[in-house]
Structure formats: structure tokens, C-alpha cells
Design a protein around this motif. Sequence first.
Motif, PDB file in Angstrom:
ATOM      1  N   ASP A 182       0.828  -1.200   0.000  1.00 24.61           N
ATOM      2  CA  ASP A 182       0.000   0.000   0.000  1.00 24.61           C
ATOM      3  C   ASP A 182       0.869   1.259   0.000  1.00 24.61           C
ATOM      4  O   ASP A 182       0.572   2.237  -0.694  1.00 24.61           O
ATOM      5  CB  ASP A 182      -0.916  -0.008   1.216  1.00 24.61           C
ATOM      6  CG  ASP A 182      -1.912   1.133   1.205  1.00 24.61           C
ATOM      7  OD1 ASP A 182      -2.789   1.166   0.324  1.00 24.61           O
ATOM      8  OD2 ASP A 182      -1.806   2.015   2.084  1.00 24.61           O
ATOM      9  N   CYS A 233      -7.923  -8.704   1.223  1.00 22.65           N
ATOM     10  CA  CYS A 233      -8.202  -7.292   1.443  1.00 22.65           C
ATOM     11  C   CYS A 233      -9.161  -6.864   0.334  1.00 22.65           C
ATOM     12  O   CYS A 233      -8.737  -6.657  -0.808  1.00 22.65           O
ATOM     13  CB  CYS A 233      -6.899  -6.489   1.404  1.00 22.65           C
ATOM     14  SG  CYS A 233      -7.072  -4.733   1.723  1.00 22.65           S
ATOM     15  N   ARG A 287     -12.148  -2.417   2.491  1.00 26.71           N
ATOM     16  CA  ARG A 287     -10.688  -2.550   2.556  1.00 26.71           C
ATOM     17  C   ARG A 287     -10.153  -2.689   1.136  1.00 26.71           C
ATOM     18  O   ARG A 287     -10.771  -3.340   0.288  1.00 26.71           O
ATOM     19  CB  ARG A 287     -10.256  -3.764   3.394  1.00 26.71           C
ATOM     20  CG  ARG A 287     -10.734  -3.715   4.834  1.00 26.71           C
ATOM     21  CD  ARG A 287     -10.033  -4.732   5.705  1.00 26.71           C
ATOM     22  NE  ARG A 287     -10.650  -4.826   7.020  1.00 26.71           N
ATOM     23  CZ  ARG A 287     -10.121  -5.441   8.058  1.00 26.71           C
ATOM     24  NH1 ARG A 287      -8.937  -6.039   7.948  1.00 26.71           N
ATOM     25  NH2 ARG A 287     -10.750  -5.478   9.222  1.00 26.71           N
ATOM     26  N   ILE A 289      -6.170  -1.932  -1.317  1.00 26.97           N
ATOM     27  CA  ILE A 289      -4.850  -1.325  -1.471  1.00 26.97           C
ATOM     28  C   ILE A 289      -5.011  -0.101  -2.360  1.00 26.97           C
ATOM     29  O   ILE A 289      -5.652  -0.156  -3.406  1.00 26.97           O
ATOM     30  CB  ILE A 289      -3.860  -2.328  -2.073  1.00 26.97           C
ATOM     31  CG1 ILE A 289      -3.597  -3.453  -1.065  1.00 26.97           C
ATOM     32  CG2 ILE A 289      -2.558  -1.652  -2.459  1.00 26.97           C
ATOM     33  CD1 ILE A 289      -2.722  -4.565  -1.595  1.00 26.97           C
ATOM     34  N   SER A 300      -5.876  -0.977   4.343  1.00 27.84           N
ATOM     35  CA  SER A 300      -5.213  -2.032   3.563  1.00 27.84           C
ATOM     36  C   SER A 300      -4.793  -3.211   4.429  1.00 27.84           C
ATOM     37  O   SER A 300      -4.067  -4.096   3.956  1.00 27.84           O
ATOM     38  CB  SER A 300      -3.982  -1.459   2.848  1.00 27.84           C
ATOM     39  OG  SER A 300      -3.075  -0.906   3.790  1.00 27.84           O
TER      40      SER A 300
END
Length: 403
Positions: A182, A233, A287, A289, A300
Amino acid sequence: MAGMRCGVNMGETETAAPVEPSSKSARKRRMEIHQFNFVPNDSAVVPELLSGGGGKKRPKIKVVVEEKPKGTEFATVPDGGEQKLSTPSGGILPEFPKFGMTSVCGRRRDMEDSVAIHPTFCLRDGDFSSGFHFFGVYDGHGCSHVSTKCKERMHEIVKAEVEAGGAISWERTMSRSFLKMDKEVKDSCGAGVAGGASTSTCRCELRTPQCNAVGSTAVVAVLTPDKIVVSNCGDSRAVLCRNGVAIPLSTDHKPDRPDELSRIHESGGRVIFWDGPRVLGVLAMSRAIGDSYLKPYVISDPEVTVTERTAEDECLILASDGLWDVVSNETACGVARMCLQSRKQPSTPRSREHDVTVTAAGESSDKACSDASILLTKLALARHSQDNVSVVVVDLRKGQSSS
């Protein structure tokens, strides 16, 4: 990726709605199933695809065994170098995991999914028999450059964390890896997309917009000889088929999931129901990235599960939500299981002449896994999935994969 709310303007950033191609031939090309890096178990031509495949055949690809000094076995590893294999007596090389991967743009205007497959991306004590195998599906939203960067870098970050030394804590290793990924995405956006290391040719590079409004889901599986480590994620998903039962190894991060909803509210954000629950009325997942403009509401941090492998494990399915939006876990496992059972398991280990060289692209697969990924993709399209569809099927059966 259906994650961005079409037409919602956050500052100067706006995500365009997917549109149908105006040309019939263009639409046909976008709906075509693209296969990557399929290598059959022998050098024969693989039969035609499942019915409806238009009579096309997979390309004939020869199995390769590199000639090396007698008495020493080598294989090419994902970073392009070579490693000696610890060869058991009798000259039988260890097996690499079999898999099939299919990725299609579908009814979307742009392809924003990315898939990464790296057999034996990390070795323990230089021994291939105890190597780790990496599989990742990344579903971008807003554009493709974040998912592309994840494809290029995530396995390298995980490898560095694993090789840092000491006993492996998978929860800590994967959490640190996702956070570093991230940060790299954020830094590359700060330096300008064109200045990043990604090879993506996305619309962001052409239009140079506010790229902090771009992100990607990430579902990653690391196979060890005795464990299945899944880090998730976003709303892509990993499902294990064990003795005919579908076992989800990840839980989708949706804004209306009770614990996620509470976390968003506690951080000062809001979940607005606009064509489904969305963070600030924009993002349909809690959630991801990237998505710097939605932090700290969208984080992330991955959820990590560690599952012990058993003799009853049949296959692992990783896919973007283009599949899971229209196909249930049970149906997906049933389809994959049917394809795998259509192939007879070998009664003896493969001899040296049947081994496949593992290359930097991870070109190790077989017909059954490939057919499973193709059939699942076709099923999603037949059920009118509106998103990109990416599917990875990994054979976990004993005698079929590295274990």
C-alpha cells in the motif's frame, strides 16, 4: 471492478461508467476468454475446449527438460535464475502445483483485473521440496495501475518478509507485506503514475488524473508443504474444496459487514446506501490497497487465515468478484471438482522425462485445472456478470501437487 460509484465526483476525481463497445466485432473481442501460460502434461496437442469454445484448440506447447551436467538437477525459478533441486533417489524430481488460470474483460469497458502466479517463489534452505508457491488475484477499481503494481511487486515483498529470518508468523508477515504494498502504491502516485515502476498502460497514465482515487482488492494464497495461507483485502475471495465441501478461506470486506461498519463509523466515516452500501457513497468495499482519498475509512490491513492441509483437500479457487457475484461457493467447487475428477490420477510419481521446467512466468499447469477455470469463467458470463472475471484453480490433491 464494480467498486467505484459511477458518476460520483470526489474533488476532481470521477470514475466513468462502463459502456458497451459500439462495434460488434469489438464487443466479441472483449468477451473472448484469454488463457495464459497453459502447459499440458505431455507434448501432445490438447483436445478442443469445452463445448461452446468455437472449435479453438490450445496451442501445442512442448514440455521442456533442460540439459544440465549429469548428476545435478536444476530448474528455473521466478526471479529468472536457477536453483539446484534436492533430487530424491531414483532421479524423480519434486512436483510443482498444477493450476489453471483464466481472465476475461467481460462486459466492462476496461480490463482492471491482474493475476500473479509464482510456483516456488520462495525456497526454504534451498530445497524445492519445501518451497512456497504464490497465487494472487487483484481486482482494480478506478483504473488498472494499482492492480498491475500489485501483480508485479506483492510476491517480491512477501518473499523478502519470509526470508527476513527466524520463525515465520504468517499473520505478521502478510500484514506487513500488504502495508508495504500500500505504501509503494501511495509513493508511486505521489511521484506521478508515469514515474512509477508499473508497466500498466492504464487510462490514468494517459489522462494523468488524481490517482489517489484508484485502488485494488488483493486475495493472496501461499501454499506451503503443510499449510494454505490466505490473505484477503477487499471482496475477491478464496474458497477451498475439501472432500466435496466448499470452505471459504476469506470473508468479503463489504461496508455493511457489522464489524466493518462499526470500524468505519468509529474512524469518522459514513456508509451510504447508493446502489448498495458504499463508503462515503463511493466505494463498494471497506478494505483495499490504494484509495488514499478514503483513508482512514478504507484500510489495507488484510485478514489472514492459516489452514492445515489434509489428504481430503481437492482444490483451491481464487477469483475476483466478477465470479462470486453470480456463482456461489458450492457451485464453484462443484464445477472445479467435476473437472479434476475427469482426470485419472497417476499411480506412480512422474519420471524425469515428464517434468516441466518452471519459468519466470510460472508456466506449470494442466488440462483439468485449465478446464475448471475456463468453465467457471463461462458460467459467470452466462449468468450475466457485469464485471471483469478472473479465476485461478489450484489442484491440492496428494500426488498432484507439491506437498
